[in-house]
Design a protein around this motif. Structure first.
Motif, PDB file in Angstrom:
ATOM      1  N   ARG A 117       0.833  -1.213   0.000  1.00 37.11           N
ATOM      2  CA  ARG A 117       0.000   0.000   0.000  1.00 37.11           C
ATOM      3  C   ARG A 117       0.866   1.262   0.000  1.00 37.11           C
ATOM      4  O   ARG A 117       0.463   2.293  -0.512  1.00 37.11           O
ATOM      5  N   THR A 118       2.039   1.172   0.603  1.00 38.16           N
ATOM      6  CA  THR A 118       2.889   2.343   0.798  1.00 38.16           C
ATOM      7  C   THR A 118       3.926   2.527  -0.306  1.00 38.16           C
ATOM      8  O   THR A 118       4.289   3.651  -0.636  1.00 38.16           O
ATOM      9  N   PHE A 119       4.388   1.414  -0.887  1.00 40.00           N
ATOM     10  CA  PHE A 119       5.470   1.464  -1.874  1.00 40.00           C
ATOM     11  C   PHE A 119       5.033   0.820  -3.189  1.00 40.00           C
ATOM     12  O   PHE A 119       4.194  -0.079  -3.193  1.00 40.00           O
ATOM     13  N   ASP A 120       5.648   1.262  -4.280  1.00 37.75           N
ATOM     14  CA  ASP A 120       5.380   0.593  -5.556  1.00 37.75           C
ATOM     15  C   ASP A 120       6.272  -0.651  -5.652  1.00 37.75           C
ATOM     16  O   ASP A 120       7.036  -0.958  -4.730  1.00 37.75           O
ATOM     17  N   ARG A 121       6.213  -1.354  -6.783  1.00 38.58           N
ATOM     18  CA  ARG A 121       6.975  -2.613  -6.937  1.00 38.58           C
ATOM     19  C   ARG A 121       8.481  -2.413  -6.865  1.00 38.58           C
ATOM     20  O   ARG A 121       9.217  -3.327  -6.548  1.00 38.58           O
ATOM     21  N   ASP A 122       8.926  -1.195  -7.150  1.00 38.04           N
ATOM     22  CA  ASP A 122      10.361  -0.912  -7.123  1.00 38.04           C
ATOM     23  C   ASP A 122      10.827  -0.359  -5.791  1.00 38.04           C
ATOM     24  O   ASP A 122      11.994   0.004  -5.628  1.00 38.04           O
ATOM     25  N   ARG A 124       9.613   2.448  -4.281  1.00 38.07           N
ATOM     26  CA  ARG A 124       9.447   3.903  -4.163  1.00 38.07           C
ATOM     27  C   ARG A 124       8.104   4.189  -3.490  1.00 38.07           C
ATOM     28  O   ARG A 124       7.100   3.545  -3.798  1.00 38.07           O
ATOM     29  N   ARG A 125       8.108   5.145  -2.587  1.00 32.78           N
ATOM     30  CA  ARG A 125       6.868   5.515  -1.902  1.00 32.78           C
ATOM     31  C   ARG A 125       5.831   6.002  -2.910  1.00 32.78           C
ATOM     32  O   ARG A 125       6.153   6.767  -3.814  1.00 32.78           O
ATOM     33  N   LYS A 126       4.605   5.526  -2.724  1.00 28.02           N
ATOM     34  CA  LYS A 126       3.506   5.977  -3.583  1.00 28.02           C
ATOM     35  C   LYS A 126       3.099   7.375  -3.142  1.00 28.02           C
ATOM     36  O   LYS A 126       3.163   7.717  -1.972  1.00 28.02           O
ATOM     37  N   ARG A 127       2.650   8.159  -4.090  1.00 30.67           N
ATOM     38  CA  ARG A 127       2.163   9.501  -3.766  1.00 30.67           C
ATOM     39  C   ARG A 127       0.751   9.412  -3.244  1.00 30.67           C
ATOM     40  O   ARG A 127      -0.031   8.573  -3.670  1.00 30.67           O
ATOM     41  N   ALA A 128       0.426  10.280  -2.332  1.00 29.67           N
ATOM     42  CA  ALA A 128      -0.898  10.259  -1.695  1.00 29.67           C
ATOM     43  C   ALA A 128      -2.004  10.688  -2.584  1.00 29.67           C
ATOM     44  O   ALA A 128      -2.101  11.046  -3.610  1.00 29.67           O
TER      45      ALA A 128
END
Length: 128
Positions: A117-122, A124-128
């Protein structure tokens, strides 16, 4: 028989005590660097230092609170086999031990979901 009951109680308290200890340690300070030897090690948690720290804080919180719940629960459940035959005490302690493993290992599921939920597959933090 009381000695066997005390031994079984002590061994059944090991999992909750370890969860409390490691949970508290992971909450306060995760292992400094991502490594394959010690810590919460999954593919997602080991993407980078940010995912590593996040996973340790999240899982540490779960383990700490689950351990605090399981500790008195273990004592209460062991009271039910107090004074029983050695075989009954042994089976009771074994069932409790296996039941404790479920939340200990099961903490992986919510931790991995929180990572995703917080990070993408790589990583990196997802943007809110």
């Amino acid at each position: 028989m009381i000695w066997f009951w005390l031994f079984t109680l002590a061994t059944d308290l090991l999992i909750p005590l370890c969860m409390i200890g490691f949970g508290r340690m992971f909450l306060r300070k995760a292992p400094k660097t991502v490594n394959s030897t010690f810590g919460y090690r999954t593919t997602m948690s080991m993407k980078n230092q940010d995912t590593w720290q996040f996973a340790h804080r999240y899982c540490g919180r779960l383990w700490y609170w689950l351990g605090l719940v399981m500790l008195p629960l273990t004592v209460v459940l062991m009271v039910f086999v107090l004074g029983r035959e050695i075989g009954t005490i042994g089976w009771g302690g074994t069932v409790i031990c296996f039941a404790q493993v479920v939340p200990m290992v099961g903490a992986i599921v919510p931790t991995e979901l929180a990572l995703r939920r917080t990070f993408d597959r790589d990583g990196r933090r997802k943007r809110a």
